[in-house]
Design an enzyme around this catalytic site. Sequence first.
Site, PDB file in Angstrom:
ATOM      1  N   SER A   1      35.981  64.858 -25.426  1.00 55.86           N
ATOM      2  CA  SER A   1      37.387  65.493 -24.856  1.00 55.86           C
ATOM      3  C   SER A   1      36.949  67.192 -24.809  1.00 55.86           C
ATOM      4  O   SER A   1      37.768  67.947 -24.647  1.00 55.86           O
ATOM      5  CB  SER A   1      38.181  65.200 -25.776  1.00 55.86           C
ATOM      6  OG  SER A   1      37.814  65.733 -27.356  1.00 55.86           O
TER       7      SER A   1
ATOM      8  N   HIS B   1      37.793  59.961 -20.214  1.00 59.12           N
ATOM      9  CA  HIS B   1      38.238  60.369 -21.566  1.00 59.12           C
ATOM     10  C   HIS B   1      39.330  59.308 -21.823  1.00 59.12           C
ATOM     11  O   HIS B   1      40.650  59.891 -21.290  1.00 59.12           O
ATOM     12  CB  HIS B   1      39.027  62.360 -21.512  1.00 59.12           C
ATOM     13  CG  HIS B   1      39.526  62.366 -22.542  1.00 59.12           C
ATOM     14  ND1 HIS B   1      40.678  63.333 -22.345  1.00 59.12           N
ATOM     15  CD2 HIS B   1      39.414  62.319 -23.886  1.00 59.12           C
ATOM     16  CE1 HIS B   1      40.873  64.049 -23.552  1.00 59.12           C
ATOM     17  NE2 HIS B   1      39.742  63.590 -24.911  1.00 59.12           N
TER      18      HIS B   1
ATOM     19  N   GLU C   1      41.336  60.804 -18.338  1.00 56.33           N
ATOM     20  CA  GLU C   1      41.732  61.037 -17.626  1.00 56.33           C
ATOM     21  C   GLU C   1      40.312  60.902 -17.007  1.00 56.33           C
ATOM     22  O   GLU C   1      39.088  61.091 -17.504  1.00 56.33           O
ATOM     23  CB  GLU C   1      41.534  62.674 -17.876  1.00 56.33           C
ATOM     24  CG  GLU C   1      43.066  62.840 -18.428  1.00 56.33           C
ATOM     25  CD  GLU C   1      42.528  64.450 -19.507  1.00 56.33           C
ATOM     26  OE1 GLU C   1      43.664  65.180 -19.202  1.00 56.33           O
ATOM     27  OE2 GLU C   1      41.877  64.639 -20.223  1.00 56.33           O
TER      28      GLU C   1
ATOM     29  N   ASN D   1      44.439  68.748 -22.534  1.00 61.79           N
ATOM     30  CA  ASN D   1      44.182  69.765 -23.446  1.00 61.79           C
ATOM     31  C   ASN D   1      44.529  71.099 -23.004  1.00 61.79           C
ATOM     32  O   ASN D   1      44.195  71.310 -23.824  1.00 61.79           O
ATOM     33  CB  ASN D   1      43.165  68.846 -23.878  1.00 61.79           C
ATOM     34  CG  ASN D   1      42.774  68.195 -24.877  1.00 61.79           C
ATOM     35  OD1 ASN D   1      43.579  67.446 -25.660  1.00 61.79           O
ATOM     36  ND2 ASN D   1      41.560  67.117 -25.135  1.00 61.79           N
TER      37      ASN D   1
END
Length: 300
Positions: free
Chosen positions: A120, A141, A153, A191
């Site tokens: 991540s 991810h 992801e 993120n």
Amino acid sequence: MSDFGRVAVLGCGTMGAGIAQVVAQSGRTVQVLEIDEERLAEGRRRVADLLADGIRRGRRSDADRDATLDRISGTTDVAALAGSSLVIEAVVEDREVKARLLPAVAEAVGSEAVLATSTSTLPVTALAASVPDPTRFAGLHFFNPAPLTKLVEVVRTLQTDPDVIRALIEFCGSIGKTPVEVKDRPGFLINKLLMPYLNDVVQAYDDELATAEDLDTALELGLGYRMGPMKLLDVIGLDTHHHATRSAYEQTLDPQFAPPPLLTRMVAAGYLGNKSGRGFRAGGGLEGRVSADNPGEMTS
């Protein structure tokens, strides 16, 4: 391209165990690699606990649990991964550890296998450069907890073959996940948007704009968020968020990613959120605690 009938998962910690469970529930054979038998046993218990929770929630049956566990095996030998068509790396977030492990695994599984990392925080492109054929390397991810969160992801690097991305997108759909294709950027998509938001909230709290409880209430009711940011930070782990923001800042030097000073102090003090029993809301929160800046004085 293969439908990835045999999958290897590297690491059986919190994320690796969740990924192994999700893949096994899709009917695929999963082999988990760990560094010793003790960690393999811990990982298997972790998967069993996740499945037991699903039974308690009425989402799984005893038969589902048994069938899923039967599809998961463990090994401490990289060579035993030969024959895997897809490898998902989920070991510790340390670039050197991943860069040492991935070439050895790539050699064991052969040139036809696809390798993916669940990192991540680290650049997927740099990890791809550590394997013989970076065109067959990408990011997958997953979000924690992997058995419950729907989003994955699929991270495309500069080197990734488009056919590999298409195959991984189809794979995600086949295991019950909703994939989104993203570029390899610090934080990827979610993120990249989430980290500055959480940093701003921490700074607003440190500036005494509002209490932790009122910040959560305002964001939940005012913007319709399912969970307020202070509770979310406690769930994520303050140390986890600190590591992620620091990594993104080091890669970009963008000040929006720089960890707020209060976050750094709380991590240093061991206030990590739910995992430590102390955080912004966990354990009663910081309100009423002795101030970390002014020992002996109570925060207002």
